[in-house]
Design a protein around this motif. Structure first.
Motif, short mmCIF file in Angstrom:
data_model
loop_
_atom_site.label_atom_id
_atom_site.label_comp_id
_atom_site.label_asym_id
_atom_site.label_seq_id
_atom_site.Cartn_x
_atom_site.Cartn_y
_atom_site.Cartn_z
N VAL A 231 1.01 -1.63 -0.01
CA VAL A 231 -0.23 0.06 -0.14
C VAL A 231 0.49 1.29 0.12
O VAL A 231 0.70 2.85 -0.59
CB VAL A 231 -0.86 -0.14 1.13
CG1 VAL A 231 -2.01 1.12 1.58
CG2 VAL A 231 -1.45 -0.99 1.14
N ALA A 232 2.10 0.89 0.93
CA ALA A 232 3.07 2.22 1.41
C ALA A 232 3.87 2.85 -0.40
O ALA A 232 2.93 3.80 -0.88
CB ALA A 232 4.11 2.41 2.22
N LEU A 233 4.36 1.57 -1.77
CA LEU A 233 4.80 1.74 -2.59
C LEU A 233 3.74 1.92 -3.17
O LEU A 233 4.24 3.14 -4.32
CB LEU A 233 5.72 0.60 -3.04
CG LEU A 233 6.30 0.42 -1.82
CD1 LEU A 233 7.19 -0.70 -2.85
CD2 LEU A 233 7.60 1.84 -2.00
N ALA A 234 2.12 1.86 -3.03
CA ALA A 234 1.96 2.22 -4.31
C ALA A 234 1.03 3.57 -4.40
O ALA A 234 0.95 3.82 -5.40
CB ALA A 234 0.09 1.56 -3.84
N LEU A 235 0.90 4.16 -2.98
CA LEU A 235 0.34 5.68 -3.04
C LEU A 235 1.92 6.16 -3.16
O LEU A 235 1.43 7.72 -3.77
CB LEU A 235 0.00 5.78 -1.68
CG LEU A 235 -0.83 5.04 -0.53
CD1 LEU A 235 -1.48 5.18 0.96
CD2 LEU A 235 -2.55 5.67 -0.90
N VAL A 236 2.72 6.28 -2.71
CA VAL A 236 4.17 6.79 -3.04
C VAL A 236 4.43 6.87 -4.54
O VAL A 236 4.02 8.58 -5.13
CB VAL A 236 5.25 6.68 -2.80
CG1 VAL A 236 6.69 7.05 -3.75
CG2 VAL A 236 5.53 6.80 -1.20
N ALA A 237 3.92 6.06 -5.33
CA ALA A 237 4.08 5.99 -7.05
C ALA A 237 2.76 6.48 -7.65
O ALA A 237 2.70 7.64 -8.45
CB ALA A 237 4.62 4.67 -7.23
N VAL A 238 1.42 5.84 -6.61
CA VAL A 238 0.30 7.57 -7.57
C VAL A 238 0.65 9.09 -7.49
O VAL A 238 0.48 9.50 -8.19
CB VAL A 238 -0.51 6.41 -7.06
CG1 VAL A 238 -1.66 7.47 -7.69
CG2 VAL A 238 -0.52 5.42 -7.42
N GLY A 239 1.32 9.33 -5.89
CA GLY A 239 1.30 10.54 -5.66
C GLY A 239 3.02 11.49 -6.12
O GLY A 239 2.63 12.73 -6.83
N ALA A 240 3.75 10.58 -6.45
CA ALA A 240 4.70 11.11 -7.27
C ALA A 240 4.37 11.51 -8.92
O ALA A 240 4.91 12.28 -9.15
CB ALA A 240 5.62 10.37 -7.23
N TRP A 241 3.36 10.46 -9.55
CA TRP A 241 3.40 10.49 -10.51
C TRP A 241 2.16 11.60 -10.74
O TRP A 241 2.22 12.93 -11.56
CB TRP A 241 2.21 9.07 -10.92
CG TRP A 241 1.77 9.27 -13.21
CD1 TRP A 241 0.34 9.38 -12.93
CD2 TRP A 241 2.92 9.30 -13.36
NE1 TRP A 241 -0.02 9.75 -14.83
CE2 TRP A 241 1.79 9.25 -14.65
CE3 TRP A 241 3.87 8.78 -14.60
CZ2 TRP A 241 2.60 9.38 -16.08
CZ3 TRP A 241 4.25 9.12 -15.22
CH2 TRP A 241 3.67 9.13 -16.35
N MET A 242 1.09 12.17 -9.53
CA MET A 242 0.64 12.91 -9.92
C MET A 242 0.93 14.59 -9.98
O MET A 242 1.08 15.34 -10.15
CB MET A 242 -0.62 12.77 -8.30
CG MET A 242 -1.50 11.81 -8.95
SD MET A 242 -2.00 12.08 -7.24
CE MET A 242 -3.38 13.28 -7.12
N ASP A 243 2.49 14.74 -8.69
CA ASP A 243 3.24 16.10 -9.09
C ASP A 243 3.69 16.11 -10.79
O ASP A 243 4.29 16.82 -10.44
CB ASP A 243 4.13 15.62 -7.27
CG ASP A 243 3.48 15.94 -6.17
OD1 ASP A 243 2.34 16.37 -6.63
OD2 ASP A 243 4.10 15.20 -5.24
N SER A 244 4.19 15.29 -11.61
CA SER A 244 4.70 15.18 -11.98
C SER A 244 4.17 15.97 -12.76
O SER A 244 4.71 15.79 -14.28
CB SER A 244 5.42 13.70 -13.07
OG SER A 244 4.31 12.97 -13.11
N HIS A 245 2.89 16.16 -13.28
CA HIS A 245 2.03 17.29 -14.28
C HIS A 245 2.04 19.20 -13.88
O HIS A 245 1.26 19.37 -14.23
CB HIS A 245 0.82 16.51 -14.40
CG HIS A 245 0.86 15.11 -14.75
ND1 HIS A 245 0.90 14.25 -13.78
CD2 HIS A 245 1.00 14.98 -15.57
CE1 HIS A 245 0.61 13.28 -15.03
NE2 HIS A 245 0.29 13.56 -16.28
N SER A 246 3.13 19.17 -12.90
CA SER A 246 3.36 20.31 -12.32
C SER A 246 3.46 21.13 -13.23
O SER A 246 4.39 21.12 -14.53
CB SER A 246 4.16 20.72 -11.43
OG SER A 246 4.26 19.39 -10.66
N THR A 247 3.30 22.37 -13.59
CA THR A 247 3.63 23.69 -14.62
C THR A 247 4.05 25.20 -13.85
O THR A 247 4.03 24.87 -12.19
CB THR A 247 2.74 24.16 -15.63
OG1 THR A 247 1.24 24.81 -14.01
CG2 THR A 247 2.01 22.91 -16.51
N ILE A 248 4.22 26.09 -14.47
CA ILE A 248 4.97 27.04 -13.57
C ILE A 248 3.43 27.28 -12.49
O ILE A 248 3.72 28.68 -12.04
CB ILE A 248 5.04 28.49 -14.65
CG1 ILE A 248 4.45 29.10 -15.62
CG2 ILE A 248 6.56 27.41 -15.50
CD1 ILE A 248 5.35 29.86 -16.87
#
Length: 571
Positions: A354-371
């Protein structure tokens, strides 16, 4: 035997304490653990999270002020190894009282800081003096609990308390720094140290029998480990700032660290009673646990070194970051509370999934950042990562403790060294490698964008004209307006390159977490398949294993001696 002797009150068994009194005592010890743990966590992170402001107060550059974090972290990495034996030889009660007094004196001395040199000395002393506080937090949290609740309740709560330091420091710092600058942080640290001192003296810990455990070679091994860990802290903290190949002394410090650790290993392998059992630590099971802890600590660097620095590049102030770090703190606490309901030795793999899945999803969500991304848009993803941190570390520590106690008390210290080194050094290494990756990718993106942004491009010329026109009310000269417009476009391009670099780092974090998740699933599938194809007879050692789990639950702290009976306050 005389009648007076037989009827003496002292001969009568002591009446058990009322349940309400025992509950009040347990709550008092738990609150003491939380205060002591936060005292250590905030002291460690007040400077780390406010390097730019501290540099301004001291009149130095941000790079020079970064040495303050190194001065604090270097002794913290190795001091717990020696403190465990000091506590066993000189007594837990004396250890607690002297440790907190030393920390209070150092906190008081921090008020005399006047320049960078004095600040470095006080930070180094503060790093040494704060090392016992995390141990005291563990012991105070686990002391009043029954054996079955020490690991299930005490361990998640105290680890969440210690983990709250970085995020809670960012929540508190802006209000304090706005009033009195860096001195306000010292005053708060001093106040919390004074409260911790009162709690330690009012709520005594039960001391196990003293043992003479410190040998001459222990001090030599510890000194070599301290040099090695301290050198690695320096290299991975300053390497990404000075750049790895630009400063020759970084290579010499790294070589010295490796040589010191190698010599320590050679000494320990040839001792009858080593400080660390290197042979056990090099077994496949312990190597697997060590690599797992290290990888997850590197993954969590996305939260400490990713979002805060990206928002700093985008011009977000410390005050504007308070809400997101409040959410991160809440996620850490909620993760600990969830473990109370579900944490058992058999559920450790599922919790890690569960922990690894949450980190993977959370980091992927952050990877769509813009200025244009702001803290409010990353609250959910960062809360998920904070929740995952609590779900992973406490079960991993419980698993390692059970393995160590099953082999005997002498192995506990070896496991503690593994855990502390992966967390302290892993955090430093993760931050350094994360920043290095960011700088590399930012330089690449800037180069690509400069090739695209030329004055021969009609779109670029149109953007320059628009910005120059917008500056007309402020700047009368046409050439100056054009130069200012070009500067603004270049700055926007640099910010965009930084955001793209952070997105690359977030994607890499998500990829590493997803890969670790897949490997863990394959490992569990292999075990399940082996159990189905080759069912084994009931093992003879099963009772011993159950006993090891019970002993682990009864351990008073992950870096201390076996548990004593539950005490009540003597005052």
């Amino acid at each position: 035997m005389s009648t007076a002797a037989t009827s003496a009150p002292a001969a009568a068994p002591a009446a058990p304490a009322a349940p309400s009194y025992r509950l009040r005592a347990a709550l008092a010890y738990a609150m003491a653990a939380i205060v002591i743990g936060l005292t250590q966590g905030l002291a460690q992170n007040f400077v780390t999270t406010n390097v730019a402001q501290v540099a301004g107060d001291l009149g130095v550059t941000t790079t020079q002020a970064t040495w303050l974090t190194v001065a604090f972290a270097a002794p913290r990495a190795s001091m717990p190894i020696l403190l465990i034996k000091i506590r066993a030889q000189y007594g837990l009660r004396r250890f607690a009282e002297i440790a907190i007094v030393i920390y209070l004196v150092v906190a008081l001395g921090a008020l005399t800081i006047s320049d960078l040199r004095s600040a470095l000395v006080m930070q180094f002393l503060a790093g040494m003096a704060s090392a016992p506080l995390s141990s005291l937090a563990f012991m105070y949290m686990l002391e009043p609990l029954s054996p079955q609740w020490k690991m299930r309740l005490g361990l998640p709560v105290v680890m969440a308390t210690v983990a709250l330091g970085p995020s809670l420091a960012r929540v508190i710092s802006p209000a304090l720094m706005a009033d009195a600058g860096w001195n306000a942080l010292h005053v708060m640290t001093l106040g919390m140290a004074a409260v911790s001192l009162a709690l330690v003296y009012y709520l005594p810990l039960t001391s196990p029998p003293r043992q003479k455990v410190i040998a001459g070679l222990d001090l030599l091994s510890w000194a070599l480990i301290a040099v090695g860990f301290g050198g690695l802290t320096v290299v991975f903290t300053m390497g990404a700032i000075y750049w790895w190949t630009a400063i020759p002394w970084l290579g010499w410090v790294l070589a010295l660290s490796i040589a010191a650790l190698t010599l320590a290993i050679v000494i320990e392998l040839n001792r009858k009673t080593p400080l660390l059992d290197i042979r056990w630590l090099s077994t496949p099971a312990m190597l697997h646990l060590t690599v797992t802890l290290l990888i997850f600590r590197l993954i969590l660097s996305e939260q400490s070194s990713g979002a805060p620095r990206m928002f700093q590049v985008l011009g977000v102030t410390q005050d504007q970051l308070v809400p997101i770090f409040t959410v991160i703190s809440a996620g850490t606490v909620l993760g600990a509370l969830a473990l109370i309901l579900f944490m058992t030795p058999r559920r450790v793999p599922q919790l890690h999934l569960v922990a690894l899945a949450l980190v993977a999803v959370g980091a992927w969500m952050d990877s769509h950042s813009t200025i244009d991304t702001r803290p409010a848009q990353m609250m959910l993803s960062q809360a998920m990562i904070a929740f995952a941190g609590s779900l992973f570390l406490a079960p991993a520590m419980m698993q390692g403790m059970i393995s160590a106690i099953a082999r005997g008390p002498n192995y506990i210290l070896s496991f503690i060294v593994v855990f502390l080194s992966t967390q302290s050094l892993g955090g430093v290494m993760g931050s350094g490698l994360f920043l290095t990756f960011i700088n590399h990718r930012e330089a690449l993106h800037v180069q690509l964008m400069r090739e695209e942004l030329t004055t021969a491009d009609p779109l670029v010329l149109h953007e320059i004209a628009q910005r120059a026109a917008a500056l007309a009310p402020q700047i009368a000269d046409g050439a100056a307006r054009r130069a200012q417009a070009l500067s603004m476009i270049a700055q926007d391009a640099t910010n965009q390159a930084y955001v793209m670099a952070y997105n690359d780092a977030y994607r890499l974090t998500a990829l590493v977490a997803a890969t670790a998740l897949c490997l863990l699933i394959l490992h569990l599938f292999r075990d399940w398949l082996a159990a189905r194809l080759w069912p084994a007879a009931p093992p003879v050692a099963a009772p011993a294993e159950a006993s090891a789990e019970t002993s682990a639950a009864a351990a008073p702290a992950p870096d201390s001696e076996p548990a004593a009976p539950t005490p009540l306050p003597s005052r």
